[in-house]
Write an enzyme that holds these catalytic residues in place. Structure first.
Site, PDB file in Angstrom:
ATOM      1  N   GLY A 192       0.821  -1.207   0.000  1.00  0.00           N
ATOM      2  CA  GLY A 192       0.000   0.000   0.000  1.00  0.00           C
ATOM      3  C   GLY A 192       0.852   1.253   0.000  1.00  0.00           C
ATOM      4  O   GLY A 192       1.514   1.553   0.990  1.00  0.00           O
ATOM      5  N   GLY A 194      -0.007   4.374   0.144  1.00  0.00           N
ATOM      6  CA  GLY A 194      -0.878   5.490   0.524  1.00  0.00           C
ATOM      7  C   GLY A 194      -0.136   6.380   1.506  1.00  0.00           C
ATOM      8  O   GLY A 194       1.105   6.434   1.509  1.00  0.00           O
ATOM      9  N   VAL A 249      -0.504  -8.557  -4.145  1.00  0.00           N
ATOM     10  CA  VAL A 249       0.214  -9.464  -3.238  1.00  0.00           C
ATOM     11  C   VAL A 249      -0.634 -10.715  -3.065  1.00  0.00           C
ATOM     12  O   VAL A 249      -1.822 -10.639  -2.754  1.00  0.00           O
ATOM     13  CB  VAL A 249       0.474  -8.785  -1.875  1.00  0.00           C
ATOM     14  CG1 VAL A 249       1.118  -9.760  -0.891  1.00  0.00           C
ATOM     15  CG2 VAL A 249       1.361  -7.557  -2.062  1.00  0.00           C
ATOM     16  N   GLY A 283      -5.062   0.852   4.436  1.00  0.00           N
ATOM     17  CA  GLY A 283      -6.244   1.586   4.861  1.00  0.00           C
ATOM     18  C   GLY A 283      -6.631   1.239   6.293  1.00  0.00           C
ATOM     19  O   GLY A 283      -6.017   0.364   6.925  1.00  0.00           O
ATOM     20  N   HIS A 456       8.347  38.733   1.143  1.00  0.00           N
ATOM     21  CA  HIS A 456       9.410  38.196   0.293  1.00  0.00           C
ATOM     22  C   HIS A 456      10.696  38.102   1.106  1.00  0.00           C
ATOM     23  O   HIS A 456      11.004  39.027   1.838  1.00  0.00           O
ATOM     24  CB  HIS A 456       9.652  39.117  -0.908  1.00  0.00           C
ATOM     25  CG  HIS A 456      10.828  38.688  -1.744  1.00  0.00           C
ATOM     26  ND1 HIS A 456      10.773  37.615  -2.609  1.00  0.00           N
ATOM     27  CD2 HIS A 456      12.100  39.168  -1.803  1.00  0.00           C
ATOM     28  CE1 HIS A 456      11.951  37.455  -3.180  1.00  0.00           C
ATOM     29  NE2 HIS A 456      12.778  38.387  -2.717  1.00  0.00           N
TER      30      HIS A 456
END
Ligand code: FAD
Ligand code: NAD
Length: 483
Positions: A192, A194, A249, A283, A456
């Site tokens: 995963g 994520g 997987v 998840g 800036h």
């Protein structure tokens, strides 16, 4: 009011529950918060996933590992030499644990300061807004409340092909195990790619692990704006994260102190790879085990979330639910805001939450952050929009800080110019995206941001320039590029 009767009982003390409890108490309501998490000494641990095994410890490790990596790879060009660097992982973990203890202790302090009663034990909602709390010795006490707020959070999703042993949590691990490696794994597999995969993958990769992420989807960060996802993917690849998309997987086998992973790759070929550790981060799911008695009357939706309306009210009047156990993104700030809304509604106020403007951040380096809609979502909704992007390599502060990877992208409505979304990969993206979230809450146009004077040199000048670019007149756009 009897000792066991409250205006509000909250079940769960994560960022959804503890914030709800504090706000309810601030509003003069007699409030208790039930928490089942206890430390080895039997003392209640408040703060939930976020403070104990989520946001805070992961950010502590991200910060430590970033410093190490910077010293290793980034100092030399500044003329700084350090001699031979070494990483003391136990010391790094000890610092992380201290940060966690400080933050979780802070919640207990806030409970005392706000007169929230902390009740230890596992809470179960019974019929009639009664809450049964069972302590660690199995002793049950029943409390009553006019309002009950369910905030029991979430747990990692387990997949049968890579089972995490909750007792061991050492070779095949979930996110909690991945915060506790006692040394740097030479090779680290992650199922995963994520948020957790990228954040914890970054931690261990910066410290020297060879990291391979096996991701099922064909697109990297499929839910994110794909231009920013692709830009992020390139940056992570340069950093050494090996993300393999379209991988399935099919099995794992523990072999001594290692794990062999079998997967089918993009081309349909079966592959085997052995890792020292494997993180499963596919998840999270709502945690509602033992939360509701059969006759509590509270409805769940088809995905196992407690069903709520737009104000977090369940179908049972006076029973509310917030955070990861209800629909919406599983994010700490979303949980907390819902907690506030519910407490204020209980107190008779008409609070509401804007689900369209919830920032989302991946705390890699550089960070990836977004708020509002992606270009893909707008396209599929048939909305007319314009886009302004601006690269950090044209921002003086970013170049001076050697942080010029990435860009800001602002999307505004084609006709009204109202800002619809902002997506960033780059330095301080988490703070920059919040500036745009504020603008969106005030209904700003891209032109409005373009007219604001920005300090800036700051990273935030990229936000102003991207807003100007949405209307075709960024000042410092390299190569006269208009998009
Ligand atoms: P939780 O934090 O899960 O808390 C629920 C609490 O309820 C727990 O303490 C649990 O013990 C208790 N409980 C459960 N059932 C009962 C019961 N029956 N009786 C009594 N107590 C009970 N989100 C972000 O926004 N930013 C981040 O950077 C971030 N990083 C993360 C990193 C990791 C590794 C993980 C795993 C998650 C991360 N998250 C992050 C997600 C975030 O932690 C969750 O969205 C958030 O904690 C949800 O809050 P919650 O209050 O709904 O639930
Ligand atoms: P995620 O949804 O972010 O990522 C899971 C990934 O696993 C996805 O890309 C998915 O396509 C992939 N996947 C699913 N099943 C798979 C399989 N069988 N094989 C290979 N890939 C598979 O979930 P997560 O990373 O586990 O994190 C859980 C949640 O915790 C997140 O959704 C987020 O809400 C929260 N969180 C937030 C933060 C943050 O805000 N910075 C950090 C960590 C966690």
């Amino acid at each position: 009011m009897s000792d066991n009767k409250y205006d509000v009982i909250v079940i769960g003390s994560g960022p959804g529950g503890y914030v709800a409890a504090i706000r309810a108490a601030q509003l003069g309501l007699k409030t208790a918060c039930v928490e089942k998490w206890a430390n080895e000494a039997g003392k209640t641990v408040n703060g939930g996933t976020c403070l104990n095994v989520g946001c805070i410890p992961s950010k502590a490790l991200l910060d430590s590992s970033h410093r190490y990596h910077d010293a290793h790879d980034g100092f030399e060009k500044h003329g700084i030499s350090t001699g031979k660097l070494k990483i003391d992982v136990p010391a790094m973990l000890e610092r992380k644990d201290k940060v966690v203890a400080q933050m979780a202790g802070g919640v207990s302090g806030l409970f005392k300061a706000n007169k929230v009663t902390s009740i230890s034990g596992k809470g179960k909602l019974l019929a009639g807004k009664k809450v049964e709390v069972t302590d660690t010795k199995g002793q049950a006490t029943v409390y009553e409340a006019d309002n009950v707020i369910l905030a029991s959070g979430s747990v990692p999703v387990n997949i049968p092909v890579a089972p995490v042993d909750p007792e061991d949590n050492d070779i095949i691990v979930d996110s909690t195990g991945a915060l506790e490696f006692s040394s740097v794994p030479k090779t680290l597999g992650i199922i995963g790619a994520g948020v957790i995969g990228l954040e914890l993958g970054s931690v261990w990769s910066r410290l020297g692990s060879e990291v391979v992420c096996l991701e099922a989807m064909d697109d990297f960060l499929a839910m994110m704006d794909q231009q920013i996802a692709k830009e992020s993917g390139k940056i992570f690849k340069k950093q050494g994260l090996d993300v393999r998309l379209s991988c399935r997987v099919t099995g794992t086998k523990i072999k001594g102190k290692k794990v062999e992973v079998t997967y089918v790759d993009k081309e349909g070929n079966e592959q085997n790879q052995t890792f020292d550790k494997l993180i499963v981060s596919v998840g999270r799911r709502p945690y509602t085990e033992g939360l509701l008695a059969q006759d509590s009357g509270v409805n769940m939706d088809e995905r196992g979330f407690v069903f709520v309306d737009e104000n977090c009210s369940t179908n049972v009047p006076g029973v509310w639910a917030v955070g990861d156990i209800v629909r919406g993104p599983m994010l700490a700030h979303k949980a907390s805001e819902e907690g506030v809304i519910v407490a204020e509604r209980i107190a008779g106020q008409k609070a509401m939450m804007n689900y369209d403007v919830i920032p989302n951040v991946i705390y890699t380096y550089p960070e990836v952050a977004s708020v509002g809609q992606t270009e893909e979502q707008l396209k599929s909704a048939g909305e007319e929009y314009k886009v302004g992007t601006f690269p950090f390599l044209a921002v003086g502060r970013a170049v001076a800080a050697d942080s010029q990877d990435g860009m800001v992208k602002i999307i505004s409505h084609a006709k009204t110019d109202r800002i619809l979304g902002c997506h960033i990969v780059g330095p301080s993206a988490s703070d920059l995206v919040q500036q745009v979230a504020i603008a969106m809450e005030f209904g700003s146009t891209a032109e409005d941001i373009g007219m604001i004077v920005f300090g800036h040199p700051t990273f935030s000048e990229a936000v102003k320039e991207a807003a100007l670019a949405a209307n075709g007149h960024a000042i410092h756009m390299p190569n006269r590029k208009r998009r």
